[in-house]
Motif scaffolding. Structure first.
Motif, PDB file in Angstrom:
ATOM      1  N   LEU A 188       0.798  -1.228   0.000  1.00 23.21           N
ATOM      2  CA  LEU A 188       0.000   0.000   0.000  1.00 23.21           C
ATOM      3  C   LEU A 188       0.836   1.285   0.000  1.00 23.21           C
ATOM      4  O   LEU A 188       0.544   2.203  -0.790  1.00 23.21           O
ATOM      5  CB  LEU A 188      -0.954  -0.012   1.200  1.00 23.21           C
ATOM      6  N   PRO A 189       1.879   1.425   0.833  1.00 27.18           N
ATOM      7  CA  PRO A 189       2.645   2.694   0.795  1.00 27.18           C
ATOM      8  C   PRO A 189       3.289   2.986  -0.570  1.00 27.18           C
ATOM      9  O   PRO A 189       3.104   4.086  -1.110  1.00 27.18           O
ATOM     10  CB  PRO A 189       3.688   2.510   1.908  1.00 27.18           C
ATOM     11  N   PRO A 190       4.035   2.036  -1.174  1.00 24.64           N
ATOM     12  CA  PRO A 190       4.598   2.356  -2.501  1.00 24.64           C
ATOM     13  C   PRO A 190       3.535   2.553  -3.569  1.00 24.64           C
ATOM     14  O   PRO A 190       3.665   3.435  -4.428  1.00 24.64           O
ATOM     15  CB  PRO A 190       5.482   1.131  -2.812  1.00 24.64           C
ATOM     16  N   VAL A 191       2.479   1.735  -3.537  1.00 21.67           N
ATOM     17  CA  VAL A 191       1.444   1.850  -4.567  1.00 21.67           C
ATOM     18  C   VAL A 191       0.729   3.194  -4.469  1.00 21.67           C
ATOM     19  O   VAL A 191       0.447   3.847  -5.482  1.00 21.67           O
ATOM     20  CB  VAL A 191       0.446   0.681  -4.441  1.00 21.67           C
ATOM     21  N   ALA A 192       0.423   3.638  -3.233  1.00 24.32           N
ATOM     22  CA  ALA A 192      -0.259   4.924  -3.064  1.00 24.32           C
ATOM     23  C   ALA A 192       0.616   6.071  -3.549  1.00 24.32           C
ATOM     24  O   ALA A 192       0.136   6.985  -4.244  1.00 24.32           O
ATOM     25  CB  ALA A 192      -0.636   5.117  -1.595  1.00 24.32           C
ATOM     26  N   ALA A 193       1.902   6.041  -3.209  1.00 26.04           N
ATOM     27  CA  ALA A 193       2.800   7.114  -3.649  1.00 26.04           C
ATOM     28  C   ALA A 193       2.961   7.117  -5.167  1.00 26.04           C
ATOM     29  O   ALA A 193       2.932   8.176  -5.815  1.00 26.04           O
ATOM     30  CB  ALA A 193       4.158   6.958  -2.970  1.00 26.04           C
ATOM     31  N   LEU A 194       3.116   5.933  -5.760  1.00 27.10           N
ATOM     32  CA  LEU A 194       3.268   5.859  -7.214  1.00 27.10           C
ATOM     33  C   LEU A 194       1.982   6.241  -7.940  1.00 27.10           C
ATOM     34  O   LEU A 194       2.029   6.789  -9.052  1.00 27.10           O
ATOM     35  CB  LEU A 194       3.702   4.443  -7.614  1.00 27.10           C
ATOM     36  N   LEU A 195       0.845   5.952  -7.327  1.00 27.60           N
ATOM     37  CA  LEU A 195      -0.412   6.357  -7.939  1.00 27.60           C
ATOM     38  C   LEU A 195      -0.543   7.877  -7.998  1.00 27.60           C
ATOM     39  O   LEU A 195      -1.002   8.441  -9.010  1.00 27.60           O
ATOM     40  CB  LEU A 195      -1.582   5.755  -7.161  1.00 27.60           C
ATOM     41  N   ILE A 196      -0.131   8.530  -6.929  1.00 24.40           N
ATOM     42  CA  ILE A 196      -0.149  10.003  -6.926  1.00 24.40           C
ATOM     43  C   ILE A 196       0.796  10.558  -7.993  1.00 24.40           C
ATOM     44  O   ILE A 196       0.462  11.512  -8.711  1.00 24.40           O
ATOM     45  CB  ILE A 196       0.230  10.526  -5.527  1.00 24.40           C
ATOM     46  N   VAL A 197       1.966   9.941  -8.132  1.00 22.19           N
ATOM     47  CA  VAL A 197       2.921  10.388  -9.151  1.00 22.19           C
ATOM     48  C   VAL A 197       2.359  10.182 -10.551  1.00 22.19           C
ATOM     49  O   VAL A 197       2.488  11.051 -11.435  1.00 22.19           O
ATOM     50  CB  VAL A 197       4.252   9.637  -8.973  1.00 22.19           C
ATOM     51  N   ASN A 198       1.706   9.046 -10.771  1.00 24.17           N
ATOM     52  CA  ASN A 198       1.125   8.792 -12.093  1.00 24.17           C
ATOM     53  C   ASN A 198       0.003   9.782 -12.415  1.00 24.17           C
ATOM     54  O   ASN A 198      -0.147  10.217 -13.568  1.00 24.17           O
ATOM     55  CB  ASN A 198       0.603   7.361 -12.160  1.00 24.17           C
ATOM     56  N   LEU A 199      -0.784  10.128 -11.408  1.00 21.94           N
ATOM     57  CA  LEU A 199      -1.821  11.132 -11.627  1.00 21.94           C
ATOM     58  C   LEU A 199      -1.205  12.494 -11.969  1.00 21.94           C
ATOM     59  O   LEU A 199      -1.691  13.209 -12.866  1.00 21.94           O
ATOM     60  CB  LEU A 199      -2.705  11.248 -10.382  1.00 21.94           C
ATOM     61  N   ALA A 200      -0.143  12.851 -11.253  1.00 18.67           N
ATOM     62  CA  ALA A 200       0.536  14.124 -11.541  1.00 18.67           C
ATOM     63  C   ALA A 200       1.140  14.113 -12.944  1.00 18.67           C
ATOM     64  O   ALA A 200       1.078  15.124 -13.673  1.00 18.67           O
ATOM     65  CB  ALA A 200       1.610  14.380 -10.497  1.00 18.67           C
ATOM     66  N   LEU A 201       1.715  12.993 -13.358  1.00 16.90           N
ATOM     67  CA  LEU A 201       2.286  12.905 -14.702  1.00 16.90           C
ATOM     68  C   LEU A 201       1.203  12.962 -15.766  1.00 16.90           C
ATOM     69  O   LEU A 201       1.423  13.506 -16.860  1.00 16.90           O
ATOM     70  CB  LEU A 201       3.093  11.608 -14.835  1.00 16.90           C
ATOM     71  N   GLY A 202       0.029  12.401 -15.442  1.00 16.28           N
ATOM     72  CA  GLY A 202      -1.067  12.490 -16.397  1.00 16.28           C
ATOM     73  C   GLY A 202      -1.526  13.921 -16.591  1.00 16.28           C
ATOM     74  O   GLY A 202      -1.797  14.367 -17.735  1.00 16.28           O
ATOM     75  N   ILE A 203      -1.627  14.685 -15.512  1.00 18.28           N
ATOM     76  CA  ILE A 203      -2.000  16.098 -15.616  1.00 18.28           C
ATOM     77  C   ILE A 203      -0.916  16.880 -16.359  1.00 18.28           C
ATOM     78  O   ILE A 203      -1.204  17.756 -17.197  1.00 18.28           O
ATOM     79  CB  ILE A 203      -2.237  16.681 -14.216  1.00 18.28           C
ATOM     80  N   LEU A 204       0.355  16.557 -16.077  1.00 15.70           N
ATOM     81  CA  LEU A 204       1.461  17.235 -16.753  1.00 15.70           C
ATOM     82  C   LEU A 204       1.458  16.940 -18.241  1.00 15.70           C
ATOM     83  O   LEU A 204       1.753  17.816 -19.074  1.00 15.70           O
ATOM     84  CB  LEU A 204       2.792  16.802 -16.123  1.00 15.70           C
ATOM     85  N   ASN A 205       1.106  15.714 -18.601  1.00 15.88           N
ATOM     86  CA  ASN A 205       1.075  15.346 -20.018  1.00 15.88           C
ATOM     87  C   ASN A 205      -0.033  16.090 -20.760  1.00 15.88           C
ATOM     88  O   ASN A 205       0.110  16.427 -21.946  1.00 15.88           O
ATOM     89  CB  ASN A 205       0.893  13.838 -20.145  1.00 15.88           C
ATOM     90  N   ARG A 206      -1.133  16.353 -20.067  1.00 10.48           N
ATOM     91  CA  ARG A 206      -2.217  17.100 -20.701  1.00 10.48           C
ATOM     92  C   ARG A 206      -1.850  18.587 -20.891  1.00 10.48           C
ATOM     93  O   ARG A 206      -2.234  19.204 -21.880  1.00 10.48           O
ATOM     94  CB  ARG A 206      -3.485  16.989 -19.854  1.00 10.48           C
ATOM     95  N   SER A 207      -1.118  19.121 -19.925  1.00 10.53           N
ATOM     96  CA  SER A 207      -0.730  20.537 -20.022  1.00 10.53           C
ATOM     97  C   SER A 207       0.472  20.733 -20.930  1.00 10.53           C
ATOM     98  O   SER A 207       0.605  21.797 -21.563  1.00 10.53           O
ATOM     99  CB  SER A 207      -0.420  21.095 -18.626  1.00 10.53           C
TER     100      SER A 207
END
Length: 261
Positions: A188-207
């Motif tokens: 859970l700790p690594p998956v939660a942190a990586l999920l947040i990073v993937n969401l941030a990268l998705g927003i960055l890719n859109r911008s």
């Protein structure tokens, strides 16, 4: 001249064969010796040695011929007991493998799979955590504790006299949920942190479309995932200690639950 009667030969065969069925089924299903990389001769040889060791201390055996229906039923019963105990141990290691699958999927290591000796595609990280768990299990003498519980099962579940309680098998099936519960708790700790990073990268890719996932996302997820793994390893031993204690305690409870009232 020494003469051996058929009754004596049959008694020796029964004393050895029925414990051998339980022990061999346990070694076939157990996570360490049950691996396909371990030769079948090693498994059979170890089962033979332990059968010879536990045979003198067995409770009185039933007077049922080996080639009768009663003897066949006893052999099936012993096989079920040994396989159930081996599967109970396998659940512990499957929980760690499941955690490796979850973390590897978020890190992007799901692409880096390879064919294991048992013919199953496995995430590299899952295989690594599984090998570390095996070594830790041997380091804390967990295999000796499991064999001691297996030898003591002949006292709680005498051969051919008690039968099996359905509640014990139901307990084993419900214990299988530990694979997902403990595996998700570890990951859970690594998956939660990586999920947040993937969401941030998705927003960055859109911008900024020029920052693609392949050029930025994979290196970032992999680098952060390795750092999170280093942090996870500092507490991995305590997690395995709790997992081993829970698994070996359940193994003893399973033997007691299989014994009918």
């Amino acid at each position: 001249m020494v003469e051996i009667t058929f009754a004596q030969l049959h008694a020796w065969l029964v004393t050895f064969l029925w414990p051998f069925m339980r022990l061999s089924a346990f070694f076939m299903a157990a996570p360490l010796l049950g691996h396909t990389a371990v030769p079948a001769r090693v498994k059979i040889g170890l089962a033979v040695l332990l059968s010879a060791a536990v045979a003198p201390g067995l409770p009185p055996l039933p007077a049922a011929p080996v080639w009768s229906w009663a003897g066949l039923g006893i052999m099936v019963e012993q096989t079920l007991i040994g396989a159930a105990m081996g599967l109970a141990l396998r659940v512990m290691f499957s929980a760690v493998q499941a955690a490796g699958e979850y973390i590897g999927l978020q890190m992007g290591l799901a692409f880096a799979t390879f064919v294991t000796p048992d013919g199953v595609n496995t995430v590299v990280l899952s295989r690594l955590l599984h090998m570390i768990t095996l070594l830790m299990f041997l380091a804390v003498n967990g295999h000796l504790i499991a064999i001691d519980i297996l030898a003591g099962s002949f006292r709680i579940l005498p051969i051919g006299y008690v039968g099996l309680a359905p509640g014990g098998l139901d307990m084993l099936v419900r214990y299988g949920g530990t694979i997902f519960a403990s595996g998700l708790l570890l990951a859970l700790p690594p998956v939660a942190a990586l999920l947040i990073v993937n969401l941030a990268l998705g927003i960055l890719n859109r911008s900024a479309p020029q920052l693609t996932v392949f050029s930025v996302g994979f290196p970032t997820s992999l680098t952060l995932g390795l750092f999170l793994l280093l942090t996870l390893m500092t507490d991995f031993g305590r997690f395995l200690q709790q997992l081993f204690g829970q698994g070996l305690g359940f193994l003893q409870q399973l033997v007691e639950a299989l014994a009918p009232l």
